[in-house]
Design an enzyme around this catalytic site. Structure first.
Site, PDB file in Angstrom:
ATOM      1  N   GLU A 214       2.011   9.359  -8.164  1.00  0.00           N
ATOM      2  CA  GLU A 214       2.769   8.200  -8.270  1.00  0.00           C
ATOM      3  C   GLU A 214       1.688   6.980  -7.897  1.00  0.00           C
ATOM      4  OE1 GLU A 214       6.065   7.711  -8.824  1.00  0.00           O
ATOM      5  OE2 GLU A 214       6.386   9.598  -9.409  1.00  0.00           O
ATOM      6  N   CYS A 248       4.814  -1.103  -4.295  1.00  0.00           N
ATOM      7  CA  CYS A 248       3.902  -0.719  -5.622  1.00  0.00           C
ATOM      8  C   CYS A 248       4.497  -1.157  -6.790  1.00  0.00           C
ATOM      9  CB  CYS A 248       3.969   0.820  -5.854  1.00  0.00           C
ATOM     10  SG  CYS A 248       5.635   1.545  -5.925  1.00  0.00           S
TER      11      CYS A 248
HETATM   12  P1  NAD Z   1      -4.416   5.285  -0.912  1.00  0.00           P
HETATM   13  O1  NAD Z   1      -4.447   6.117  -2.154  1.00  0.00           O
HETATM   14  O2  NAD Z   1      -5.495   4.818  -0.177  1.00  0.00           O
HETATM   15  O3  NAD Z   1      -3.989   6.455   0.282  1.00  0.00           O
HETATM   16  C1  NAD Z   1      -2.692   7.422  -0.119  1.00  0.00           C
HETATM   17  C2  NAD Z   1      -2.880   8.488   0.824  1.00  0.00           C
HETATM   18  O4  NAD Z   1      -4.081   9.267   0.359  1.00  0.00           O
HETATM   19  C3  NAD Z   1      -3.069   8.507   2.412  1.00  0.00           C
HETATM   20  O5  NAD Z   1      -2.454   9.413   2.815  1.00  0.00           O
HETATM   21  C4  NAD Z   1      -4.497   8.955   2.579  1.00  0.00           C
HETATM   22  O6  NAD Z   1      -4.616   9.322   3.659  1.00  0.00           O
HETATM   23  C5  NAD Z   1      -4.952   9.530   1.341  1.00  0.00           C
HETATM   24  N1  NAD Z   1      -6.389   9.305   0.888  1.00  0.00           N
HETATM   25  C6  NAD Z   1      -6.939   8.209   0.963  1.00  0.00           C
HETATM   26  N2  NAD Z   1      -8.234   8.253   0.609  1.00  0.00           N
HETATM   27  C7  NAD Z   1      -8.336   9.831   0.158  1.00  0.00           C
HETATM   28  C8  NAD Z   1      -9.488  10.408  -0.233  1.00  0.00           C
HETATM   29  N3  NAD Z   1     -10.719   9.985  -0.507  1.00  0.00           N
HETATM   30  N4  NAD Z   1      -9.229  11.888  -0.401  1.00  0.00           N
HETATM   31  C9  NAD Z   1      -7.966  12.302  -0.388  1.00  0.00           C
HETATM   32  N5  NAD Z   1      -6.986  11.650   0.488  1.00  0.00           N
HETATM   33  C10 NAD Z   1      -7.170  10.273   0.328  1.00  0.00           C
HETATM   34  O7  NAD Z   1      -3.213   4.520  -0.980  1.00  0.00           O
HETATM   35  P2  NAD Z   1      -2.394   3.536   0.123  1.00  0.00           P
HETATM   36  O8  NAD Z   1      -3.471   2.380   0.282  1.00  0.00           O
HETATM   37  O9  NAD Z   1      -1.863   4.199   1.357  1.00  0.00           O
HETATM   38  O10 NAD Z   1      -1.272   2.658  -0.913  1.00  0.00           O
HETATM   39  C11 NAD Z   1      -1.496   1.866  -1.815  1.00  0.00           C
HETATM   40  C12 NAD Z   1      -1.307   2.279  -3.093  1.00  0.00           C
HETATM   41  O11 NAD Z   1      -0.348   3.007  -3.549  1.00  0.00           O
HETATM   42  C13 NAD Z   1      -1.297   1.076  -4.147  1.00  0.00           C
HETATM   43  O12 NAD Z   1      -2.024   1.059  -5.109  1.00  0.00           O
HETATM   44  C14 NAD Z   1       0.100   1.322  -4.516  1.00  0.00           C
HETATM   45  O13 NAD Z   1       0.678   0.701  -5.835  1.00  0.00           O
HETATM   46  C15 NAD Z   1       0.374   2.768  -4.493  1.00  0.00           C
HETATM   47  N6  NAD Z   1       1.782   3.014  -4.333  1.00  0.00           N
HETATM   48  C16 NAD Z   1       2.284   3.700  -5.371  1.00  0.00           C
HETATM   49  C17 NAD Z   1       3.609   4.074  -5.310  1.00  0.00           C
HETATM   50  C18 NAD Z   1       4.717   4.672  -6.327  1.00  0.00           C
HETATM   51  O14 NAD Z   1       5.749   5.005  -6.165  1.00  0.00           O
HETATM   52  N7  NAD Z   1       3.952   4.704  -7.751  1.00  0.00           N
HETATM   53  C19 NAD Z   1       4.314   3.524  -4.159  1.00  0.00           C
HETATM   54  C20 NAD Z   1       3.775   3.078  -3.048  1.00  0.00           C
HETATM   55  C21 NAD Z   1       2.569   2.905  -3.203  1.00  0.00           C
END
Ligand code: NAD
Length: 460
Positions: A214, A248
Site C-alpha cells: 500500500e 496518502c
Molecule cells: P516509510 O516507507 O518510510 O515507512 C513505513 C514502514 O517501513 C515503517 O514501519 C518503517 O519502520 C519501515 N521502513 C522504513 N525504511 C525501511 C527500510 N529501509 N527497510 C525496511 N523497513 C523500513 O513510510 P512512512 O514515511 O512511514 O509513510 C509515508 C508513505 O506512506 C507515503 O509515501 C504515503 O503515501 C504512504 N502511505 C500509503 C498509504 C496507503 O494506504 N497506500 C497509507 C499511508 C501512507
C-alpha cells in the site's frame, strides 16, 4: 508485551507457527471472538488512542475519531459477513464432468507480517489486522517508529488483549523491520513509501512471500467548470488539510480548468478561513508535521511558485500553515515528489486532454479526484486514466466504504484490502474437485485407439 528489546524474532515466529498448526485460528468461532476482542480493546482504550495521536501528530480529537477509531466499523463489517466469507463456494463444472463437483475453499495463509507507516499509525496497523484475523491467520505487527506514542500504545493494547503466539507487536525502526523481513512469512502487508516498498518486495522475494504493498504517490485532483463551487472547495480543503496534508490519498495537486481557476482559488481561500480561522496555528482543528525532517523537507517546497495563501511556518511546533501555491512549474520539486503535507499546488489546463496527458505521463496515482457533473467527462477521465481508486465530486471518502477494495496500481501499490478484499488478501482460495466412484468413463485412459475423435468433439 513484545517490545524493541525483543531480539528473538525467529523464536516468536516459530511460536506463532506452532499455534497456527493447532488449527485454532481455523475455527470461525475463534475468529469472531478475536474480532470482538479487538473491538472491545479499541473501545476501552479510546482516551489513550486520542492522547497518543495528539502526542505524535497533534491530531484533533475529531480527526482521530474520523480516521483512526472509525476503523471499528471495519471490524463490525467483518463480524457481520465472516460466516458467508468463509463458506466454501460451489464452482460450475461442465456437463461432461457430470460425476464431479467443484468447490473453492478459503483457507488462512499462516503467519503474516503487517508493517505500518506513521501518518495514520493506529488505523494502518489495525485495519489490515482485521482482514488477517478474519481470514484465520497469526499476525506480527510492526508499527512505525516515527509515531512512537502510538507504536508503544499498540504494543501495550495488543499485549494486553492477545497472546503473543497469536498476535504480537514488534516495535522498532528500520533495523527491526529488516530483521523481520529477513524471516519467512506467509504474507506481508506493507504500508509506506514506494522506495521502501521495493525493499520489502525484494526481501519477500527471497522467501517467495506474497506481498500487498500500500504505497503513495501524487494523487491529482481535476476541477472542471460544471461544479458546485462552494461544495467543491470545501471537499478539496477538507481532504487536503486533514491531518495537515499527511494523508496518502490527499489531493496532491489541482488541475483546474483555466476559466474557473480564479473563482476556485477565491473559494478555496474563503474555506481555509472558514475551517481554521485567521490564524490556523491557533486552531484546535489543525494537526502538525510528524517530524523535524519532514518539516524541513516541506519548508523547502514552499520556495516553489507563488504562495497565494498560507506559507507561514513555526519550526518549534513543526507547524506549516494550509498553503496554496500558484504558478508552479512541472519541474519544481513540489511537482516532482509526493508532497505529503499541507501544500497545494495549482496547475491550470485549457482542455481536459492536457490534464489527462499530464496524469498519464507520471506514475499511476493511488487516488484520482474529479469534480464535474458532466457525465461524458467523467466517463472520458475514467477510461483514459489509471489509478488505485477514483472519487468523483469528493475527496478521501472512497476509503470509508468497506465494500470498495482499497489499494494502488503500478507505483502506488500492489493488491488491496478493506472489507472482503482484506479477507481475500490474507486467504488462499483452494480449488477442490471431487469425483465419485459410481461411474468411471474410460475415454481418457490408454489404449487411446478409437478415442481421439470423441476427445476432439469434447474440447471444441
Ligand atoms: P516509510 O516507507 O518510510 O515507512 C513505513 C514502514 O517501513 C515503517 O514501519 C518503517 O519502520 C519501515 N521502513 C522504513 N525504511 C525501511 C527500510 N529501509 N527497510 C525496511 N523497513 C523500513 O513510510 P512512512 O514515511 O512511514 O509513510 C509515508 C508513505 O506512506 C507515503 O509515501 C504515503 O503515501 C504512504 N502511505 C500509503 C498509504 C496507503 O494506504 N497506500 C497509507 C499511508 C501512507
Amino acid at each position: 508485551m513484545i517490545t524493541s528489546e525483543l531480539t528473538n524474532i525467529t523464536g516468536l515466529i516459530q511460536k506463532q507457527r506452532d499455534f497456527f498448526q493447532t488449527g485454532k485460528t481455523q475455527e470461525i468461532s475463534f475468529r469472531l471472538e478475536k474480532l470482538r476482542t479487538l473491538k472491545q480493546a479499541i473501545a476501552e482504550n479510546e482516551q489513550a488512542i486520542l492522547q497518543a495521536l495528539y502526542a505524535d501528530l497533534h491530531k484533533p480529537e475529531f480527526e482521530t475519531y474520523a480516521t483512526e477509531i472509525s476503523l471499528v466499523k471495519e471490524i463490525t463489517h467483518a463480524i457481520k459477513h465472516l460466516t458467508s466469507w468463509t463458506k466454501p463456494k460451489k464452482a460450475e463444472v461442465p456437463l461432461e464432468f457430470f460425476s464431479y463437483s467443484a468447490k473453492i475453499y478459503p483457507e488462512p495463509l499462516g503467519v503474516v507480517l503487517i508493517i505500518g507507516p506513521w501518518n495514520y499509525p493506529f488505523n494502518l496497523i489495525i485495519s489490515p489486522l482485521v482482514g488477517a484475523i478474519a481470514a484465520g491467520n497469526c499476525s506480527i505487527l510492526k508499527p512505525s517508529e516515527i509515531a512512537p506514542h502510538t507504536s508503544s500504545l499498540l504494543a501495550q493494547i495488543i499485549g494486553q488483549y492477545f497472546e503473543p503466539e497469536y498476535i504480537a507487536v514488534v516495535e522498532g525502526g528500520v533495523e527491526v523491520s529488516q530483521k523481520l523481513l529477513a524471516e519467512k512469512f506467509d504474507h506481508i502487508l506493507f504500508t509506506g513509501g514506494t522506495a521502501v516498498g521495493k525493499i520489502v518486495m525484494e526481501a519477500a522475494a527471497k522467501h517467495l512471500t506474497p506481498v500487498t504493498l500500500e504505497l503513495g504517490g501524487k494523487s491529482p485532483c481535476i476541477v472542471d467548470v460544471n461544479i458546485n463551487l462552494e461544495h467543491t472547495a470545501r471537499r478539496i480543503i477538507w481532504g487536503k488539510f486533514l491531518n495537515a496534508g499527511q494523508t496518502c490519498i490527499a489531493p496532491d495537486y489541482l488541475l483546474v480548468d483555466k476559466s474557473i481557476k480564479q473563482n476556485l482559488l477565491d473559494s478555496l481561500k474563503k474555506i481555509i478561513h472558514e475551517f481554521y480561522g485567521d490564524h490556523p496555528a491557533d486552531s484546535p482543528d489543525y494537526a502538525r508535521i510528524i517530524s523535524q525532517k519532514h518539516f524541513e523537507r516541506l519548508s523547502g517546497l514552499l520556495k516553489d511558485g507563488e504562495i497565494i495563501i498560507g506559507g507561514e511556518t513555526k519550526p518549534e511546533e513543526r507547524y506549516i500553515a494550509p498553503t496554496i501555491i500558484d504558478q508552479v512549474s512541472l519541474t519544481d520539486p513540489v511537482m516532482q515528489e509526493e508532497i505529503f503535507g499541507p501544500i497545494l499546488p495549482v496547475i491550470e489546463y485549457t482542455d481536459i486532454t492536457e490534464a489527462i496527458a499530464l496524469i498519464n505521463s507520471r506514475p499511476k496515482p493511488l487516488a484520482l479526484y474529479l469534480f464535474t457533473e458532466n457525465e461524458n467527462l467523467q466517463q472520458q477521465v475514467l477510461q483514459a486514466t489509471s489509478s488505485g481508486g477514483v472519487c468523483i465530486n469528493d475527496t478521501i471518502m472512497h476509503v470509508a466504504i468497506s465494500s470498495l477494495p482499497f489499494g494502488g496500481v503500478g507505483d502506488s501499490g500492489i493488491g488491496n484490502y478493506h472489507g472482503k478484499a482484506g479477507f481475500d488478501t490474507f486467504s488462499h482460495y483452494k480449488s477442490v474437485l471431487r469425483n465419485s466412484f459410481w461411474f468411471d468413463l474410460k475415454w481418457r485412459y490408454a489404449p487411446y485407439q478409437g478415442k481421439l475423435s470423441f476427445l476432439k468433439r469434447l474440447i471444441k
